[in-house]
Scaffold this motif. Structure first.
Motif, PDB file in Angstrom:
ATOM      1  N   MET A 145       0.825  -1.202   0.000  1.00  0.00           N
ATOM      2  CA  MET A 145       0.000   0.000   0.000  1.00  0.00           C
ATOM      3  C   MET A 145       0.861   1.254   0.000  1.00  0.00           C
ATOM      4  O   MET A 145       1.174   1.819   1.046  1.00  0.00           O
ATOM      5  CB  MET A 145      -0.903  -0.005   1.221  1.00  0.00           C
ATOM      6  N   THR A 146       1.225   1.685  -1.182  1.00  0.00           N
ATOM      7  CA  THR A 146       2.094   2.853  -1.274  1.00  0.00           C
ATOM      8  C   THR A 146       1.393   4.116  -0.797  1.00  0.00           C
ATOM      9  O   THR A 146       2.023   4.990  -0.204  1.00  0.00           O
ATOM     10  CB  THR A 146       2.567   3.069  -2.717  1.00  0.00           C
ATOM     11  N   TRP A 147       0.118   4.209  -1.046  1.00  0.00           N
ATOM     12  CA  TRP A 147      -0.551   5.468  -0.734  1.00  0.00           C
ATOM     13  C   TRP A 147      -0.516   5.786   0.759  1.00  0.00           C
ATOM     14  O   TRP A 147      -0.380   6.940   1.158  1.00  0.00           O
ATOM     15  CB  TRP A 147      -2.002   5.463  -1.252  1.00  0.00           C
ATOM     16  N   ILE A 148      -0.594   4.746   1.593  1.00  0.00           N
ATOM     17  CA  ILE A 148      -0.563   5.017   3.028  1.00  0.00           C
ATOM     18  C   ILE A 148       0.845   5.410   3.467  1.00  0.00           C
ATOM     19  O   ILE A 148       1.029   6.212   4.387  1.00  0.00           O
ATOM     20  CB  ILE A 148      -1.110   3.823   3.853  1.00  0.00           C
ATOM     21  N   TYR A 149       1.848   4.869   2.786  1.00  0.00           N
ATOM     22  CA  TYR A 149       3.236   5.253   3.079  1.00  0.00           C
ATOM     23  C   TYR A 149       3.448   6.733   2.767  1.00  0.00           C
ATOM     24  O   TYR A 149       4.070   7.463   3.543  1.00  0.00           O
ATOM     25  CB  TYR A 149       4.194   4.373   2.270  1.00  0.00           C
ATOM     26  N   PHE A 150       2.895   7.160   1.642  1.00  0.00           N
ATOM     27  CA  PHE A 150       3.040   8.578   1.292  1.00  0.00           C
ATOM     28  C   PHE A 150       2.261   9.470   2.259  1.00  0.00           C
ATOM     29  O   PHE A 150       2.734  10.535   2.655  1.00  0.00           O
ATOM     30  CB  PHE A 150       2.591   8.820  -0.160  1.00  0.00           C
ATOM     31  N   LEU A 151       1.094   9.012   2.664  1.00  0.00           N
ATOM     32  CA  LEU A 151       0.337   9.756   3.665  1.00  0.00           C
ATOM     33  C   LEU A 151       1.123   9.862   4.965  1.00  0.00           C
ATOM     34  O   LEU A 151       1.081  10.879   5.658  1.00  0.00           O
ATOM     35  CB  LEU A 151      -1.012   9.080   3.939  1.00  0.00           C
ATOM     36  N   ASP A 152       1.839   8.777   5.282  1.00  0.00           N
ATOM     37  CA  ASP A 152       2.640   8.765   6.507  1.00  0.00           C
ATOM     38  C   ASP A 152       3.743   9.828   6.438  1.00  0.00           C
ATOM     39  O   ASP A 152       3.967  10.577   7.396  1.00  0.00           O
ATOM     40  CB  ASP A 152       3.240   7.370   6.697  1.00  0.00           C
ATOM     41  N   LEU A 153       4.412   9.869   5.287  1.00  0.00           N
ATOM     42  CA  LEU A 153       5.455  10.887   5.102  1.00  0.00           C
ATOM     43  C   LEU A 153       4.857  12.284   5.159  1.00  0.00           C
ATOM     44  O   LEU A 153       5.424  13.205   5.764  1.00  0.00           O
ATOM     45  CB  LEU A 153       6.163  10.684   3.762  1.00  0.00           C
ATOM     46  N   PHE A 189     -14.405  -8.555   9.306  1.00  0.00           N
ATOM     47  CA  PHE A 189     -15.557  -8.697   8.428  1.00  0.00           C
ATOM     48  C   PHE A 189     -15.271  -8.305   6.990  1.00  0.00           C
ATOM     49  O   PHE A 189     -15.875  -8.838   6.068  1.00  0.00           O
ATOM     50  CB  PHE A 189     -16.732  -7.865   8.963  1.00  0.00           C
ATOM     51  N   CYS A 190     -14.368  -7.378   6.800  1.00  0.00           N
ATOM     52  CA  CYS A 190     -14.137  -6.873   5.450  1.00  0.00           C
ATOM     53  C   CYS A 190     -12.761  -7.308   4.958  1.00  0.00           C
ATOM     54  O   CYS A 190     -11.742  -7.034   5.591  1.00  0.00           O
ATOM     55  CB  CYS A 190     -14.237  -5.352   5.463  1.00  0.00           C
ATOM     56  N   PRO A 191     -12.719  -7.991   3.824  1.00  0.00           N
ATOM     57  CA  PRO A 191     -11.439  -8.517   3.336  1.00  0.00           C
ATOM     58  C   PRO A 191     -10.602  -7.480   2.582  1.00  0.00           C
ATOM     59  O   PRO A 191      -9.435  -7.742   2.294  1.00  0.00           O
ATOM     60  CB  PRO A 191     -11.863  -9.638   2.391  1.00  0.00           C
ATOM     61  N   ILE A 192     -11.187  -6.338   2.270  1.00  0.00           N
ATOM     62  CA  ILE A 192     -10.435  -5.354   1.483  1.00  0.00           C
ATOM     63  C   ILE A 192      -9.704  -4.390   2.415  1.00  0.00           C
ATOM     64  O   ILE A 192     -10.290  -3.450   2.968  1.00  0.00           O
ATOM     65  CB  ILE A 192     -11.376  -4.577   0.538  1.00  0.00           C
ATOM     66  N   VAL A 241      -8.632   0.477   6.139  1.00  0.00           N
ATOM     67  CA  VAL A 241      -7.733   1.575   6.500  1.00  0.00           C
ATOM     68  C   VAL A 241      -8.430   2.917   6.288  1.00  0.00           C
ATOM     69  O   VAL A 241      -8.408   3.790   7.169  1.00  0.00           O
ATOM     70  CB  VAL A 241      -6.434   1.506   5.673  1.00  0.00           C
ATOM     71  N   MET A 242      -9.060   3.053   5.139  1.00  0.00           N
ATOM     72  CA  MET A 242      -9.673   4.350   4.822  1.00  0.00           C
ATOM     73  C   MET A 242     -10.830   4.672   5.745  1.00  0.00           C
ATOM     74  O   MET A 242     -10.945   5.803   6.236  1.00  0.00           O
ATOM     75  CB  MET A 242     -10.113   4.364   3.364  1.00  0.00           C
TER      76      MET A 242
END
Lengths: 212, 212, 212
Positions: free
Chosen positions: B1-9, B167-170, B175-176
């Motif tokens: 999950m690159t997008w969360i890494y960028f959000l982290d930065l 409950f949710c596999p996605i 995360v969102m």
């Protein structure tokens, strides 16, 4: 390199003395002054060890550091007034101490295969955060955040050391030159009142508002 | 999950900016403001890593975090007045940041096979303790102990994440959604002045005694 | 030794209660009081674990400690006024707690093959630094640095334990005697107002200057 080890123990004693003196001024008791002496002396190295995962923390395994702290503790109490009068000498010893701590801290971090910029940071932390923890425990705003050039001198010395290592094969020379840089920068900045405050922010609301 | 890494930065930069701004207000020098920016940005994650035994501490091995902090540091200094005026934007970014930090912190703890309640706590610590350490170093009582709903929003988001995972596999959805929960709860509580103070204790002797 | 484990949980609850009470007095909210309760209860053991490299930190893996803290938290809130009135009982429980924490801390350090003097220090840290971290987080100068005999009682108990271990083969006796020493020294020093302040330094510039 035995000589740097002895300098490290010497710096540990000096840092302990300065911590104990400050704690006495705050009227801490025999236990409180001992703890502050300890924290001032090994706090920076402890934080470095925790961050890089050196376990157990270095001084737990080396009786000499504990001994050095107790010697500093005893000196501070027994020669209290004489040490206070020796302010200039204490300043010089302390400045020698941060140079030693910076380079030793950097070298220990380097053994853990960290990036060069991280090693430099660990050197600075080793030298400066004992004082920061001391100030936090005595309910003061850490000195190094506001006055004079302190951490920046360590930073410069650490950078010089890293650069010299690439060009000079004699480790003793590298260590001595970079420690001297820390000493000189710190000494000159103290003597000349150099600071790292930006004039641009002089009109920012500070503590007292009216102290501009 | 690159997008969360960028959000982290991104969150790291935002936290650094907010720390630097506070330190400038306290008239810290160039070094002091940098240290406070650093601590605000990585303090929570550092404490989490120390507690769970992740060694060396995460940001030591990832140059991008250090870069993100220096970018935040530069932005705070260069665009000082503009950033100050953007208070609302900063608040929104910060609130985004604590959501990201909570979920990332929780996920890192989960990799260390800790119990679910411990992982939730580690998420909350990741998001909140950077600010706590910043406040301790600037000699303030930590904000999150008294004002508004902050840690509780992180806690709620972390709990939602754990429940959704069953409950949710996605993963991306989990995360969102949980990050959105943190954001919404924090935003609403701030806007409406919700607090977690018990009325029962309003007559307890506080700081000023007379401020009831 | 199950009985000492239960005493440890009991001490954890008592420490949590005392932390929560202090935080309520400072008007912290439901989150702030919980964090202070937590830190007071497990802060000393956490610092010990970090220093000796016990990873992850002990309480992360033992649900009972977290439960003990929440029980203390609930008691402090539900029986607030009654607990406040029971000051003497709280003092006795707290004094029992530091005895337990000292000996358990020492025994945990001993499992990590540290020198005997280091183990003694780790015992004292386990018992005393929860309170120190609590005081730092609430922006107070740590109590144990200035008032009464606290850390010194733990130190004495730890030393007695180490000496007894060489001569007495019954572990339960060693633990009980040394815990009793901590209790008695702390109790007597509190009752009689014993301190570890040197008269020699009474004229040192203290906080208020004029408060001599």
């Amino acid at each position: 390199m035995t000589w740097i080890y002895f300098l490290d123990l010497f710096g540990t004693s000096v840092f302990a003395i300065s911590g104990v003196l400050m704690a006495i001024e705050k009227r801490f008791d025999l236990v409180g002054t001992l703890i502050i002496g300890f924290v001032t002396a090994v706090g920076g190295g402890t934080l470095r060890d925790l961050l890089i995962g050196r376990s157990p923390v270095g001084w737990l395994n080396d009786r000499n550091y504990i001994l050095a702290i107790f010697i500093g503790y005893a000196i501070a109490y027994i020669f209290y007034k004489r040490v206070l009068r020796l302010k200039k000498g204490m300043f010089l010893f302390d400045t020698l101490g941060i140079g030693v701590f910076t380079i030793i801290g950097l070298k220990i971090a380097a053994e853990y295969n960290l990036r060069v910029e991280t090693c430099i940071m660990m050197g600075v932390i080793s030298a400066c955060f004992g004082g920061v923890i001391r100030d936090v425990l005595t309910n003061e705003i850490p000195l190094i955040f506001r006055k004079e050039i302190y951490a920046a001198a360590c930073f410069l010395g650490a950078v010089i050391y890293v650069i010299m290592q690439k060009f000079c094969p004699i480790e003793n020379v590298n260590v001595m030159v970079s420690m001297a840089i820390v000493f000189i920068v710190r000494y000159l900045s103290f003597k000349n009142g150099w600071t790292l405050n930006l004039k641009k922010f002089d009109d920012v609301n500070g503590f007292g508002n009216g102290d501009k």
